[in-house]
Design a protein around this motif. Structure first.
Motif, mmCIF file in Angstrom:
data_model
loop_
_atom_site.group_PDB
_atom_site.id
_atom_site.type_symbol
_atom_site.label_atom_id
_atom_site.label_comp_id
_atom_site.label_asym_id
_atom_site.label_seq_id
_atom_site.Cartn_x
_atom_site.Cartn_y
_atom_site.Cartn_z
ATOM 1 N N SER A 1 47.770 -51.928 87.361
ATOM 2 C CA SER A 1 46.680 -52.630 87.440
ATOM 3 C C SER A 1 45.513 -51.421 87.790
ATOM 4 N N LEU A 2 45.628 -50.278 88.966
ATOM 5 C CA LEU A 2 44.465 -49.477 89.139
ATOM 6 C C LEU A 2 43.871 -48.783 87.916
ATOM 7 N N TRP A 3 44.782 -48.684 86.780
ATOM 8 C CA TRP A 3 44.786 -47.116 86.032
ATOM 9 C C TRP A 3 43.191 -48.292 84.866
ATOM 10 N N MET A 4 44.190 -49.805 84.274
ATOM 11 C CA MET A 4 43.035 -51.034 83.552
ATOM 12 C C MET A 4 42.076 -51.080 84.770
ATOM 13 N N ILE A 5 41.799 -51.424 85.970
ATOM 14 C CA ILE A 5 40.481 -50.976 85.980
ATOM 15 C C ILE A 5 39.432 -49.677 86.058
ATOM 16 N N TYR A 6 40.271 -48.441 86.219
ATOM 17 C CA TYR A 6 39.496 -47.744 85.883
ATOM 18 C C TYR A 6 38.802 -47.506 83.967
ATOM 19 N N GLU A 7 40.177 -48.029 83.937
ATOM 20 C CA GLU A 7 39.741 -47.243 81.972
ATOM 21 C C GLU A 7 38.953 -48.110 82.076
ATOM 22 N N LEU A 8 38.092 -49.043 82.903
ATOM 23 C CA LEU A 8 36.432 -49.566 82.150
ATOM 24 C C LEU A 8 35.614 -49.309 82.095
ATOM 25 N N SER A 9 35.929 -47.916 82.970
ATOM 26 C CA SER A 9 34.700 -46.921 83.398
ATOM 27 C C SER A 9 34.829 -45.153 82.204
ATOM 28 N N PHE A 10 35.869 -45.395 81.418
ATOM 29 C CA PHE A 10 36.034 -44.780 80.373
ATOM 30 C C PHE A 10 36.189 -45.156 79.031
ATOM 31 N N ARG A 11 37.513 -45.428 78.040
ATOM 32 C CA ARG A 11 36.722 -46.086 76.926
ATOM 33 C C ARG A 11 37.083 -47.813 76.959
#
Length: 341
Positions: free
Chosen positions: A53-63
């Motif tokens: 879940s945290l990775w999905m949220i962070y990934e919004l700031s990358f690709r």
């Protein structure tokens, strides 16, 4: 890249929110709050649902994700959930690194010497690079590359977020280091592009996020720690400490992994990514520890404890990833032996 399948109620509800733009937000917040309140810090790093879940949220700031509107990156619902999940994650990292940080603070010398002493004295977990050099099978090497692709296909990107948060010499040296990470401005030489070549030479998919479905909780936690440190100004010292430890422990393992790739038949082209890091990281460790971290601490911008927290987190999480992968291989070997009996 498309959203990964959920690994529990938290990631399932987050996925529903990102795809449909509605849903039981109070229930999602309650699920996250309950998880954060009830889960012992030691288990947070192995909670696949929370880490995904945290990775999905962070990934919004990358690709980002193909089917998700980019505006979700700054949506209040997502920002609130991110804060709820980050609290137990950061606390878990502080808990598992406290002993290492205190030990490093007792080393005579400046913060660079303390980072190097921490890296040299860290002795937890298996030596994965030695195993790959000497014993790993081709399938095990591929499994290793699939897990590492979660970060290496965006290599250097998290730490780039820190550039505008620094000033003076520390900022200039971080730009210098990142310029090398991005291939000296030459397309095809960016380190994440070199890793994509390694994946292709190993017969694997080089698409960004191709193996997120296989990523285990320790792998996600390792990626998430970089995002946590690098996306928060208050953690810029930890971000640079992480970078320093990453570079200080990369050169020799990369030499071993390159040898393992050649031993298992993948060849020079596949090993090029690791060959590049043997020399580059020997230089980068000095830049990161002395010219970036050392400058920041001397200027009073951050404390030595801030830097060493990030450095210790890098080492502990890398060890945790290695333990998880080796345990998986041991389990597979045991199952094969049992089936052969």
């Amino acid at each position: 890249m498309r959203l990964p399948r959920p690994r529990g109620p938290l990631s399932a509800r987050l996925r529903h929110l990102l795809l449909d733009g509605d849903g039981p937000l109070e229930e999602l917040d309650r699920t996250a709050e309950d998880r954060a309140a009830a889960e012992p810090p030691a288990t947070v790093l192995d909670d696949h649902d929370l880490q995904l879940s945290l990775w999905m949220i962070y990934e919004l700031s990358f690709r980002g994700f193909e089917e998700v509107d980019d505006r979700w990156e700054s949506a209040p619902e997502v920002a609130g959930l991110r804060a709820v999940l980050e609290r137990p994650f950061e606390q878990a990292l502080r808990d598992v690194t406290e002993g290492w940080v205190n030990r490093a603070l007792g080393v005579d010398g400046d913060v660079a010497e303390q980072v190097f002493a921490l890296a040299e004295g860290f002795d937890e977990g298996p030596d994965l690079s030695r195993f790959i050099r000497r014993d790993a099978t081709p399938d095990q090497v591929r499994a290793f590359l699939r897990q590492r692709s979660i970060y290496h296909l965006k290599e250097a990107d998290p730490h780039t977020f820190v550039i505008p948060r620094l000033t003076g010499p520390a900022k200039a040296h971080l730009v210098e280091l990142q310029y090398d990470e991005y291939g000296g401005g030459r397309s095809g030489y960016l380190h994440h592009e070199l890793f994509a070549v390694t994946l292709r030479e190993a017969g694997l998919d080089d698409a960004y996020g191709a193996y997120i479905e296989e990523a285990d909780a320790p792998t996600l936690a390792g990626s998430n720690a970089m995002s946590l440190f690098c996306l928060h100004r208050r953690l810029r010292g930890a971000a640079m400490g992480h970078l320093a430890a990453f570079e200080a422990t990369s050169s020799i393992p990369c030499r071993r992994i390159a040898a393992g790739l050649r031993r298992t038949g993948f060849g020079d082209t596949a090993a090029r990514y690791y060959d590049e890091h043997v020399e580059a990281d020997a230089v980068h460790e000095q830049l990161a520890a002395r010219e970036i971290c050392g400058t920041m601490v001397r200027a009073g911008d951050v404390t030595a404890r801030d830097v060493l927290f990030g450095a210790a987190a890098c080492l502990v999480l890398d060890s945790h990833q290695s333990e998880a992968l080796m345990a998986q291989w041991d389990s597979t070997d045991e199952q094969a032996l049992e089936a052969a009996r």
